[in-house]
Design a protein around this motif. Structure first.
Motif, PDB file in Angstrom:
ATOM      1  N   VAL A 175      97.075 -82.124-104.883  1.00 36.23           N
ATOM      2  CA  VAL A 175      95.885 -81.443-105.415  1.00 36.23           C
ATOM      3  C   VAL A 175      94.901 -82.463-105.990  1.00 36.23           C
ATOM      4  CG1 VAL A 175      95.044 -79.843-107.167  1.00 36.23           C
ATOM      5  CG2 VAL A 175      97.096 -79.284-105.855  1.00 36.23           C
ATOM      6  N   VAL A 176      95.435 -83.421-106.750  1.00 36.17           N
ATOM      7  CA  VAL A 176      94.576 -84.473-107.323  1.00 36.17           C
ATOM      8  C   VAL A 176      93.920 -85.291-106.214  1.00 36.17           C
ATOM      9  CG1 VAL A 176      94.571 -86.587-108.689  1.00 36.17           C
ATOM     10  CG2 VAL A 176      95.870 -84.598-109.473  1.00 36.17           C
ATOM     11  N   VAL A 189      91.077 -83.326-104.668  1.00 37.89           N
ATOM     12  CA  VAL A 189      89.900 -83.307-105.543  1.00 37.89           C
ATOM     13  C   VAL A 189      89.134 -84.627-105.441  1.00 37.89           C
ATOM     14  CG1 VAL A 189      89.145 -83.249-107.950  1.00 37.89           C
ATOM     15  CG2 VAL A 189      90.845 -81.602-107.137  1.00 37.89           C
ATOM     16  N   ILE A 190      89.877 -85.732-105.433  1.00 34.40           N
ATOM     17  CA  ILE A 190      89.227 -87.048-105.315  1.00 34.40           C
ATOM     18  C   ILE A 190      88.494 -87.162-103.983  1.00 34.40           C
ATOM     19  CG2 ILE A 190      89.667 -89.526-105.083  1.00 34.40           C
ATOM     20  CD1 ILE A 190      91.954 -89.206-107.083  1.00 34.40           C
ATOM     21  N   ILE A 236      87.370 -84.758-101.992  1.00 40.14           N
ATOM     22  CA  ILE A 236      86.285 -83.802-101.770  1.00 40.14           C
ATOM     23  C   ILE A 236      85.105 -84.003-102.717  1.00 40.14           C
ATOM     24  CG2 ILE A 236      85.721 -81.315-101.824  1.00 40.14           C
ATOM     25  CD1 ILE A 236      88.602 -80.778-100.924  1.00 40.14           C
ATOM     26  N   PHE A 237      85.376 -84.416-103.963  1.00 43.12           N
ATOM     27  CA  PHE A 237      84.303 -84.475-104.960  1.00 43.12           C
ATOM     28  C   PHE A 237      83.950 -85.899-105.416  1.00 43.12           C
ATOM     29  CE2 PHE A 237      86.349 -80.319-105.511  1.00 43.12           C
ATOM     30  CZ  PHE A 237      85.252 -79.491-105.288  1.00 43.12           C
ATOM     31  N   SER A 242      87.631 -88.950 -96.506  1.00 42.86           N
ATOM     32  CA  SER A 242      86.919 -88.040 -97.396  1.00 42.86           C
ATOM     33  C   SER A 242      86.014 -87.096 -96.614  1.00 42.86           C
ATOM     34  CB  SER A 242      86.090 -88.836 -98.416  1.00 42.86           C
ATOM     35  OG  SER A 242      85.287 -87.968 -99.194  1.00 42.86           O
ATOM     36  N   TRP A 259      88.435 -78.968 -95.122  1.00 41.62           N
ATOM     37  CA  TRP A 259      89.398 -78.658 -96.183  1.00 41.62           C
ATOM     38  C   TRP A 259      90.022 -77.273 -96.005  1.00 41.62           C
ATOM     39  CZ3 TRP A 259      88.775 -74.375 -99.161  1.00 41.62           C
ATOM     40  CH2 TRP A 259      87.506 -73.786 -99.181  1.00 41.62           C
TER      41      TRP A 259
END
Length: 406
Positions: A184-185, A188-189, A191-192, A219, A226
């Motif tokens: 999950v982390v 997040v890295i 995608i954002f 990325s 995603w």
């Protein structure tokens, strides 16, 4: 015939009632019936002046778990050993249960027993909670007149099995939870965070290092697909688990693969051996013939490889082969178990020797779980460090390169 079928189709409820007996004493109780009128009529025939009848509301509650069955078995065994009558013991356990579904289940079983059904037959009506092994042991106890002793054996068996499963889950839970959080982390890295760095690097107008370009490409794929990635993972996981449950070939392949897995394979093998020997010890010690006892042992092991091996053992034992020789022919039992079984057969104490083997492997599982817990922590930290650290270094390489140029 039609009347009997119609009678069985009448929906029954549990009613709580209050009234006065012939001496004017206030009495209370519960009665299972189709309606309030039927409850009042039944109580009047018993000489009770009914003052209040109320249908008990059954809240949904949680599903009945193995822990609920284990607690019920221990409570029932303790009360029967203390001389409490069976029906009264069911009343006490049902009232003390915090799970409404368990209370309803016990009330149903009590009603069946009260109307003349044997306890084992009443249990067989609820196969989701009481498996064949459980019912067979209770039936053997009823036939031999040693129900209290059998319930005590069952209570020990359920508690040992539950403790073993809990240890296995605790060994697998930590690494699984950490890897899920890490994914999950990482998502997040990707995608954002990485897109923000990409905008900054684009303004540099300089060539970027290969690791940075690789991370930025990953990325881009996360940002673009995603939904597909998460969909494939969740959907694939669901269909994989369904196939594992329903396909015998899939179960055999996965269970064989799990037994060969590094580190965890040995833990799973010892847990399966502990369940196998514990189950056979409990069944044989309760007086169930060996061939019949083997019917329940394979399924209770929780592994398709050992279930298939048990079927082979059962066929060979039924034709006169000794248990030890039949076990050896399968090639899945270690030397220690074979020696214990051999000594048990020769000395006439097979249940005792198998019980000792079960205790040995239960202790082994306990020690392995403790060792794995301390071993997995640095291993997981290294994996997370390589993943997260690699991404961070890749994204800071252009900044370092720019600083060197300046």
């Amino acid at each position: 015939m039609a009347t009997a079928v119609a009678a069985r189709d009448i929906r029954e409820f549990v009613f709580e009632w209050e009234g006065k007996d012939k001496n004017g004493k206030v009495v209370r109780g519960e009665l299972r019936s189709g309606g309030e009128a039927a409850v009042s009529a039944t109580l009047r025939r018993q000489g009770v002046l009914v003052t209040k009848v109320k249908k008990r509301r059954m809240r949904g509650g949680s599903s009945i778990k193995q822990k609920d069955v284990a607690i019920f078995t221990r409570q029932l065994a303790t009360m029967m050993k203390a001389g409490v009558p069976l029906l009264q013991a069911f009343d006490i356990v049902a009232r003390g249960s915090t799970n409404p579904r368990m209370t309803k289940l016990l009330t149903d079983i009590r009603t069946d027993v009260e109307t003349g059904t044997s306890l084992s037959v009443a249990f067989r009506k609820h196969p989701m909670q009481f498996n064949a092994l459980y019912c067979n042991l209770v039936e053997a106890g009823e036939a031999a007149g040693i129900l209290e002793a059998i319930l005590e054996r069952l209570a020990v068996y359920e508690e040992k099995t539950l403790a073993l499963k809990s240890k296995i889950k605790s060994a697998l839970m930590y690494p699984t939870a950490v890897m899920v959080v890490a994914f999950v982390v990482l998502a997040v890295i990707m995608i954002f965070v990485i897109p923000a760095f990409k905008e900054v690097f684009t303004s540099f107008g300089a060539d970027l290092p290969a690791p940075t370009l690789a991370v930025m490409w990953l990325s881009d794929q996360f940002v673009r697909y995603w939904w597909l990635l998460f969909g494939v993972m969740i959907g694939g996981g669901y269909f994989f688990m369904q196939s594992w449950r329903r396909s015998e070939k899939m179960q055999m392949a996965m269970d064989r693969l799990l037994l060969r897995a590094p580190v965890f394979g040995e833990l799973i093998r010892k847990a399966v051996l502990a369940r196998w020997t514990r189950t056979l010890s409990t069944m044989f010690g309760a007086g169930v013939p060996l061939v019949e006892a083997l019917d329940s042992v394979g399924g209770a092991s929780g592994n398709a490889v050992y279930a298939q091996a048990t079927e082979q053992i059962q066929r060979e034992v039924s034709t006169g082969t000794s248990l030890t020789m039949a076990m050896q022919n399968t090639g899945v039992f270690p030397t220690m178990v074979l020696q214990m079984a051999s000594i048990g057969e020769e000395s006439g104490s097979l249940d005792h020797m198998l019980g000792k083997a079960a205790e040995f492997y239960e202790d082994e599982v306990d020690e392995m779980v403790k060792g794995l817990s301390s071993l997995m922590e640095p291993f997981i930290i290294v994996i997370l460090g390589v993943l997260i650290g690699g991404i961070v270094v890749s994204m800071y390489l252009p900044i370092f390169k720019l600083g060197a140029v300046v």
